[in-house]
Design an enzyme around this catalytic site. Structure first.
Site, PDB file in Angstrom:
ATOM      1  N   GLY A   1      49.299 -15.056   3.220  1.00  0.00           N
ATOM      2  CA  GLY A   1      49.162 -13.790   2.728  1.00  0.00           C
ATOM      3  C   GLY A   1      50.062 -14.023   1.270  1.00  0.00           C
ATOM      4  O   GLY A   1      50.542 -14.795   0.601  1.00  0.00           O
TER       5      GLY A   1
ATOM      6  N   LEU B   1      49.140 -12.884  -1.807  1.00  0.00           N
ATOM      7  CA  LEU B   1      48.185 -14.004  -2.553  1.00  0.00           C
ATOM      8  C   LEU B   1      48.266 -13.745  -3.988  1.00  0.00           C
ATOM      9  O   LEU B   1      48.746 -12.680  -4.635  1.00  0.00           O
ATOM     10  CB  LEU B   1      46.808 -13.797  -2.250  1.00  0.00           C
ATOM     11  CG  LEU B   1      46.372 -14.123  -0.817  1.00  0.00           C
ATOM     12  CD1 LEU B   1      44.852 -13.680  -0.744  1.00  0.00           C
ATOM     13  CD2 LEU B   1      46.543 -15.363  -0.450  1.00  0.00           C
TER      14      LEU B   1
ATOM     15  N   GLY C   1      48.319 -19.019  -7.676  1.00  0.00           N
ATOM     16  CA  GLY C   1      48.418 -20.362  -7.044  1.00  0.00           C
ATOM     17  C   GLY C   1      47.383 -20.689  -5.726  1.00  0.00           C
ATOM     18  O   GLY C   1      46.697 -21.571  -5.668  1.00  0.00           O
ATOM     19  N   HIS C   2      47.255 -19.431  -4.993  1.00  0.00           N
ATOM     20  CA  HIS C   2      46.438 -19.516  -3.799  1.00  0.00           C
ATOM     21  C   HIS C   2      44.722 -19.878  -4.540  1.00  0.00           C
ATOM     22  O   HIS C   2      43.952 -20.317  -4.030  1.00  0.00           O
ATOM     23  CB  HIS C   2      46.481 -18.408  -3.012  1.00  0.00           C
ATOM     24  CG  HIS C   2      47.685 -18.165  -2.290  1.00  0.00           C
ATOM     25  ND1 HIS C   2      48.654 -17.264  -2.537  1.00  0.00           N
ATOM     26  CD2 HIS C   2      48.122 -18.981  -1.382  1.00  0.00           C
ATOM     27  CE1 HIS C   2      49.579 -17.475  -1.914  1.00  0.00           C
ATOM     28  NE2 HIS C   2      49.439 -18.392  -0.900  1.00  0.00           N
TER      29      HIS C   2
ATOM     30  N   GLN D   1      57.448 -20.773  11.893  1.00  0.00           N
ATOM     31  CA  GLN D   1      58.115 -21.661  10.931  1.00  0.00           C
ATOM     32  C   GLN D   1      59.004 -20.953  10.104  1.00  0.00           C
ATOM     33  O   GLN D   1      59.630 -21.711   9.358  1.00  0.00           O
ATOM     34  CB  GLN D   1      56.910 -21.928  10.069  1.00  0.00           C
ATOM     35  CG  GLN D   1      56.257 -20.905   9.160  1.00  0.00           C
ATOM     36  CD  GLN D   1      55.049 -21.507   8.273  1.00  0.00           C
ATOM     37  OE1 GLN D   1      54.055 -21.469   8.822  1.00  0.00           O
ATOM     38  NE2 GLN D   1      55.365 -21.548   6.956  1.00  0.00           N
TER      39      GLN D   1
ATOM     40  N   GLY E   1      48.768 -26.652  -1.546  1.00  0.00           N
ATOM     41  CA  GLY E   1      49.661 -26.656  -3.009  1.00  0.00           C
ATOM     42  C   GLY E   1      50.755 -27.977  -2.873  1.00  0.00           C
ATOM     43  O   GLY E   1      51.160 -28.023  -1.721  1.00  0.00           O
ATOM     44  N   GLU E   2      50.710 -28.530  -3.915  1.00  0.00           N
ATOM     45  CA  GLU E   2      51.813 -29.571  -4.118  1.00  0.00           C
ATOM     46  C   GLU E   2      53.104 -28.710  -4.283  1.00  0.00           C
ATOM     47  O   GLU E   2      54.210 -29.581  -4.452  1.00  0.00           O
ATOM     48  CB  GLU E   2      51.645 -30.550  -5.189  1.00  0.00           C
ATOM     49  CG  GLU E   2      50.619 -31.517  -5.002  1.00  0.00           C
ATOM     50  CD  GLU E   2      50.450 -32.523  -6.150  1.00  0.00           C
ATOM     51  OE1 GLU E   2      50.837 -32.322  -7.247  1.00  0.00           O
ATOM     52  OE2 GLU E   2      49.667 -33.441  -5.619  1.00  0.00           O
TER      53      GLU E   2
ATOM     54  N   SER F   1      54.956 -18.570  -6.485  1.00  0.00           N
ATOM     55  CA  SER F   1      55.287 -18.443  -5.214  1.00  0.00           C
ATOM     56  C   SER F   1      55.496 -16.896  -4.669  1.00  0.00           C
ATOM     57  O   SER F   1      55.644 -16.062  -5.508  1.00  0.00           O
ATOM     58  CB  SER F   1      56.603 -18.890  -5.022  1.00  0.00           C
ATOM     59  OG  SER F   1      57.355 -18.571  -3.977  1.00  0.00           O
TER      60      SER F   1
HETATM   61  O1  PAF Z   1      52.197 -23.057   2.866  1.00  0.00           O
HETATM   62  C1  PAF Z   1      52.215 -21.885   3.530  1.00  0.00           C
HETATM   63  O2  PAF Z   1      51.756 -20.816   3.371  1.00  0.00           O
HETATM   64  C2  PAF Z   1      52.014 -21.962   5.154  1.00  0.00           C
HETATM   65  O3  PAF Z   1      53.293 -23.028   5.391  1.00  0.00           O
HETATM   66  C3  PAF Z   1      50.751 -22.526   5.922  1.00  0.00           C
HETATM   67  C4  PAF Z   1      50.491 -23.783   5.312  1.00  0.00           C
HETATM   68  C5  PAF Z   1      50.028 -21.487   5.578  1.00  0.00           C
HETATM   69  C6  PAF Z   1      51.106 -22.544   7.449  1.00  0.00           C
HETATM   70  O4  PAF Z   1      51.632 -21.073   7.841  1.00  0.00           O
END
Ligand code: PAF
Length: 282
Positions: free
Chosen positions: A31, A33, A36-37, A61, A149-150, A187
C-alpha cells in the site's frame, strides 16, 4: 476494478480468469501507493491480459513493532489511486489469517547467502518474511509473471532466487527505479519527509551518478571516501552504508573485475527516515 477482500473471493476470481485462459501479471505491494507502483502496473499491463495487485502490510518482514505501526496505511486512498490509474483489474486485500492461517511467523529460507548481505546485516529475518509472504501470494494469485521494483534490488534478487530454487511457475521481472523530478527514488517512506528535505535528498541520486563516472577510473576505496565526504557535509543526513557489489552475488567488491556486472548501493538516514537507493554501474 474488482476489490477482493478474502482468499476465497480471490481464488474464485483467479479460477474464472484461468478458465478463460487469461495471462495474469501480478505486482504485490504494502500500500501507500505512488508512481513507482504505477510503473509496475504499466509494465504488467503491456505484457499480460489481466493485472492483479495486492495490498498487505506484512507483519513478518518488519524488524520491530514500532516500524510496523508507523507504516503509512490508507486503504481508501490506495483503492482510489488504483481505480483512477485504469491499469489494474483486481486488487487483493487479504486479512492476516488469509496469509497466515495459523501462526504469524516466517518460514526459513536459504537464498544462497544473498540474505546475509547489505540489508540482511541490519534487518535480521526481514528476507524470510518477504519470502514467506511472496511465496504465499504466488500460491494464491497464481500469476504468470510478477513485477518488482529495482529500488529494493536485494529483495528482487532474493525473490528470483526463491523462484529458481523452488521451481515456482512464475516469471520475475525487475522494473527500473521510478524517480521524482529531482531524482529521488520514490518510496512510501518519502511521505515522512518534509518537502525541503525531499529536495535536499536529491544528493543521493546525484552521488550515485558521480559514482558511475568514477567507477573504473578511481579505486573503489577512494570512491567510498568521496561518498562519505559528501554525506559528512550534509546537514541532518547520515550515511548508513555505501558499497559497490557484484550484481549476481551481492557481495561487496573492492576491485573491478572484467566480465562481471556491478551496482552501487546506498542507505542514508534523513531526519530519521531511512532512504535506500542503487544504480547499475556501466
Ligand atoms: O516491496 C514490498 O512492498 C514488499 O516487500 C512486498 C514485496 C510487497 C512483500 O510484502
Amino acid at each position: 476494478m474488482e476489490v477482493l477482500k478474502s482468499k476465497k473471493v480471490l481464488q474464485d476470481f483467479i479460477e474464472r480468469q484461468k478458465e478463460m485462459g487469461k495471462k495474469i501479471g501480478f505486482a504485490p505491494t504494502m500500500g501507500a501507493l505512488h508512481n513507482g507502483h504505477l510503473s509496475l502496473y504499466e509494465k504488467a499491463k503491456e505484457e499480460n491480459d489481466l493485472v492483479v495487485s495486492s495490498i498487505f502490510v506484512n507483519p513478518t518482514q518488519f524488524n520491530n513493532p514500532e516500524d510496523l505501526n508507523k507504516y503509512p496505511r490508507d486503504i481508501n486512498r490506495d483503492i482510489l489511486i488504483l481505480k483512477n490509474s485504469g491499469l489494474v483489474d483486481a486488487v487483493y486485500i487479504p486479512e492476516v489469517t488469509d496469509i497466515y492461517p495459523e501462526k504469524t511467523e516466517s518460514q526459513s529460507y536459504n537464498f544462497d547467502g544473498l540474505e546475509n548481505e547489505m540489508e540482511g546485516k541490519s534487518r535480521p529475518g526481514h528476507f524470510d518474511g518477504v519470502g514467506t509472504v511472496v511465496e504465499e501470494l504466488f500460491n494464491q494469485v497464481k500469476p504468470d509473471t510478477a513485477y518488482f521494483g529495482e529500488k529494493d534490488f536485494q529483495q528482487l534478487a532474493i525473490i528470483k532466487k526463491m523462484v529458481e530454487k523452488k521451481k515456482l511457475p512464475v516469471k520475475i521481472i525487475g522494473v527500473s527505479i521510478y524517480r521524482g523530478e529531482n531524482g529521488l527514488a520514490l518510496s512510501s517512506r518519502n511521505q515522512r519527509l518534509h518537502e525541503d528535505r525531499k529536495e535536499d535528498s536529491k544528493v543521493i541520486y546525484e552521488t550515485l551518478k558521480k559514482v558511475n563516472e568514477w567507477f573504473r577510473v578511481k579505486p573503489i576505496s577512494e570512491i567510498k571516501e568521496k561518498v562519505q565526504d559528501i554525506f559528512d557535509q550534509q546537514r541532518g543526513m547520515q550515511l548508513e552504508y555505501f558499497l559497490i557489489a557484484d550484481e549476481d552475488t551481492l557481495k561487496e567488491t573492492d576491485f573491478f573485475y572484467k566480465g562481471r556486472s556491478f551496482r552501487a548501493f546506498i542507505v542514508v538516514i534523513v531526519d530519521g527516515v531511512r532512504l535506500i537507493d542503487n544504480m547499475h554501474l556501466d
